[in-house]
Motif scaffolding. Structure first.
Motif, PDB file in Angstrom:
ATOM      1  N   SER A 138      -7.012  -2.869   0.817  1.00  0.00           N
ATOM      2  CA  SER A 138      -7.495  -1.873  -0.137  1.00  0.00           C
ATOM      3  C   SER A 138      -8.898  -1.372   0.187  1.00  0.00           C
ATOM      4  CB  SER A 138      -7.481  -2.468  -1.556  1.00  0.00           C
ATOM      5  OG  SER A 138      -8.347  -3.600  -1.629  1.00  0.00           O
ATOM      6  N   ALA A 139      -9.438  -1.825   1.320  1.00  0.00           N
ATOM      7  CA  ALA A 139     -10.827  -1.477   1.649  1.00  0.00           C
ATOM      8  C   ALA A 139     -10.963  -0.134   2.339  1.00  0.00           C
ATOM      9  CB  ALA A 139     -11.429  -2.576   2.532  1.00  0.00           C
ATOM     10  N   GLY A 140      -9.840   0.562   2.579  1.00  0.00           N
ATOM     11  CA  GLY A 140      -9.911   1.870   3.216  1.00  0.00           C
ATOM     12  C   GLY A 140      -9.171   1.884   4.537  1.00  0.00           C
ATOM     13  N   TRP A 141      -9.054   3.068   5.111  1.00  0.00           N
ATOM     14  CA  TRP A 141      -8.319   3.214   6.351  1.00  0.00           C
ATOM     15  C   TRP A 141      -8.810   4.460   7.077  1.00  0.00           C
ATOM     16  CZ3 TRP A 141      -6.608   4.400   1.538  1.00  0.00           C
ATOM     17  CH2 TRP A 141      -6.175   5.710   1.306  1.00  0.00           C
ATOM     18  N   THR A 142      -8.455   4.569   8.330  1.00  0.00           N
ATOM     19  CA  THR A 142      -8.731   5.774   9.109  1.00  0.00           C
ATOM     20  C   THR A 142      -7.403   6.432   9.458  1.00  0.00           C
ATOM     21  OG1 THR A 142      -8.771   4.466  11.153  1.00  0.00           O
ATOM     22  CG2 THR A 142     -10.880   4.900  10.070  1.00  0.00           C
ATOM     23  N   THR A 143      -7.450   7.724   9.755  1.00  0.00           N
ATOM     24  CA  THR A 143      -6.227   8.506   9.901  1.00  0.00           C
ATOM     25  C   THR A 143      -6.231   9.298  11.200  1.00  0.00           C
ATOM     26  OG1 THR A 143      -6.025   8.733   7.502  1.00  0.00           O
ATOM     27  CG2 THR A 143      -4.798  10.302   8.855  1.00  0.00           C
ATOM     28  N   ARG A 184       0.857  -1.187   0.000  1.00  0.00           N
ATOM     29  CA  ARG A 184       0.000   0.000   0.000  1.00  0.00           C
ATOM     30  C   ARG A 184       0.888   1.229   0.000  1.00  0.00           C
ATOM     31  NH1 ARG A 184      -1.534   2.647   4.654  1.00  0.00           N
ATOM     32  NH2 ARG A 184      -3.672   2.820   3.902  1.00  0.00           N
ATOM     33  N   HIS A 222      -1.850   5.870   9.864  1.00  0.00           N
ATOM     34  CA  HIS A 222      -2.968   5.198   9.207  1.00  0.00           C
ATOM     35  C   HIS A 222      -3.266   3.885   9.928  1.00  0.00           C
ATOM     36  CE1 HIS A 222      -2.328   7.194   4.981  1.00  0.00           C
ATOM     37  NE2 HIS A 222      -2.581   8.064   5.947  1.00  0.00           N
ATOM     38  N   TRP A 226      -5.585   0.358   9.313  1.00  0.00           N
ATOM     39  CA  TRP A 226      -6.377  -0.352   8.324  1.00  0.00           C
ATOM     40  C   TRP A 226      -6.458  -1.831   8.693  1.00  0.00           C
ATOM     41  CZ3 TRP A 226      -1.301   0.815   7.687  1.00  0.00           C
ATOM     42  CH2 TRP A 226      -0.452  -0.196   7.279  1.00  0.00           C
ATOM     43  N   GLU A 283      -0.003   4.827   0.502  1.00  0.00           N
ATOM     44  CA  GLU A 283      -1.023   5.821   0.834  1.00  0.00           C
ATOM     45  C   GLU A 283      -0.474   6.986   1.645  1.00  0.00           C
ATOM     46  OE1 GLU A 283      -3.602   5.336  -0.719  1.00  0.00           O
ATOM     47  OE2 GLU A 283      -3.675   3.182  -1.087  1.00  0.00           O
TER      48      GLU A 283
END
Length: 400
Positions: free
Chosen positions: A196-201, A158, A188, A190, A160
């Motif tokens: 690949s389903a997204g993440w929080t920050t 990843r 990040h 995840w 990102e």
């Protein structure tokens, strides 16, 4: 790896001592120096005795060609304690069989890497993924990659963090979550099962240099950054901000490690910073501002990552030093209980900048709390494995 020290500048703006420093070769088989306690009344937190006996089990020399950098930036034991992974400037993940490293009868070749994976970038962090033969890495190019150890290939990656260096990577117990900290001032979080389903920050006031999930399985993530602060988040609600704050370091926080339960239902964390101290913090239910319980000093850390790890079961803290020594502290005392010269048996502890430094350390967790294993890596590419054994009461009393 360089060590950002002010909230107004990012890690990328600082020189990289591991890359630029002229590296020293050689290793010592000295068993180490036991640091005596200070005279009564001088410091009530000085250790009255050394309860542990440390021995050098194995020195693995660097295999780098003359003039090439082989600085070790990160070391990590796998969850079983049977394998060790290292990574750094050389763009290689090296895996070692721990039994071979601890076997004094093994030949030098028998204690070499059991496997090696070449990677495309310099590595800042290596971390074993729980419950799988997979090593995760954060690199200088801002990419997090997982490698299948058995096949020796990347299984996913990843990118990102906008190409900014990833300083730290960690997995929650059970690998239900992963977290990375970067020069882009974010951490990040995840799900590594669906990366690949997204993440929080979570955002910080400086480069995020260290992250670690609560190893007991709680939903907490500790984060340290170049803004001199360490904080703890509840990963179920990152957007609500930190649930605990640790303010007190004078420079960038380079490592944060959970230290087990404190008094009552309190939580404890050890932080390390470029101000040359490790600090133990504690906070209880409903408290947001953590209390500084103790500060540990003796090692040198002002411009480089020197490593820091906590053996939670025994209450011991290990760190490297710019003086090219390995230090061990007991959480109960502010002064070190053991110091080992990494290169040369007679280097004084004050010998800072003498041609190399200890750049990474890790404890093997679990197992027998009366005996353990500690690994340390140097900026010269040398790897050392130590054993430690709790002394009998009468032996410890006889030290002084």
């Amino acid at each position: 790896m360089s060590n950002p020290s002010s909230p107004s500048s990012s890690a990328a703006q600082h020189q990289d001592p591991l890359h630029q420093q002229e590296l020293a070769a050689g290793a010592s088989d000295d068993a180490g120096i036991i640091v005596p306690g200070v005279a009564a009344g001088d410091d009530e937190l000085s250790p009255p005795r050394c309860e542990w006996e440390f021995r050098l089990a194995r020195t693995v020399p660097s295999t780098a060609l003359p003039g090439a950098s082989d600085a070790i930036g990160s070391v990590d034991f796998d969850p079983t304690g049977r394998l060790l992974a290292t990574g750094g400037i050389a763009r290689k993940i090296r895996m070692y069989n721990v039994t071979s490293l601890l076997d004094s009868s093994a030949t030098a070749s028998g204690a070499g890497p059991a496997a090696c994976i070449c990677v495309p970038a310099k590595l800042s962090s290596v971390r074993w993924r729980p419950c799988a033969s997979v090593v995760g890495c954060g690199d200088y190019d801002g990419v997090v990659t997982e490698y299948d150890v058995e096949r020796g290939v990347a299984s996913w990656e990843r990118d990102e963090h906008a190409g900014r260096r990833v300083w730290a990577l960690d997995y929650a117990p059970g690998a239900t979550m992963a977290a990375s900290g970067s020069d882009d001032r974010t951490a990040h979080v995840w799900d590594p099962r669906a990366p690949s389903a997204g993440w929080t920050t979570a955002r910080a006031g400086g480069a995020v240099l260290c992250v670690e999930f609560d190893p007991s399985g709680g939903p907490q993530l500790a984060v340290g950054s170049a803004d001199r602060r360490a904080v703890v988040y509840d990963v179920r609600a990152l957007g609500r901000g930190a649930v605990a704050w640790m303010d007190g370091h004078g420079r960038a926080v380079t490592y944060v490690r959970w230290a087990g339960a404190g008094a009552g239902a309190g939580r404890r964390v050890v932080t390390s910073a470029a101000d040359g101290t490790h600090r133990l913090w504690e906070w209880g239910p409903g408290e947001e501002l953590a209390r500084e319980v103790r500060s540990y000093s003796g090692h040198a850390s002002a411009r480089s990552f020197v490593g820091m790890g906590v053996w939670r079961g025994a209450g011991l803290v290990a760190s490297g030093s710019e003086s090219n020594h390995v230090f061990v502290y007991d959480l109960r005392w502010a002064k070190p209980i053991w110091v080992h010269p990494f290169c040369g048996a007679h280097l004084p502890v004050s010998n800072v900048g003498g041609g190399g430094f200890v750049s990474a350390v890790a404890w093997r967790q679990g197992g027998d709390l009366h005996g353990g294993a500690l690994v340390a890596g140097g900026s010269d590419g040398v790897l050392k494995m130590f054993t430690c054994q709790r002394r009998k009461a009468e032996e410890a009393d006889g030290d002084h």
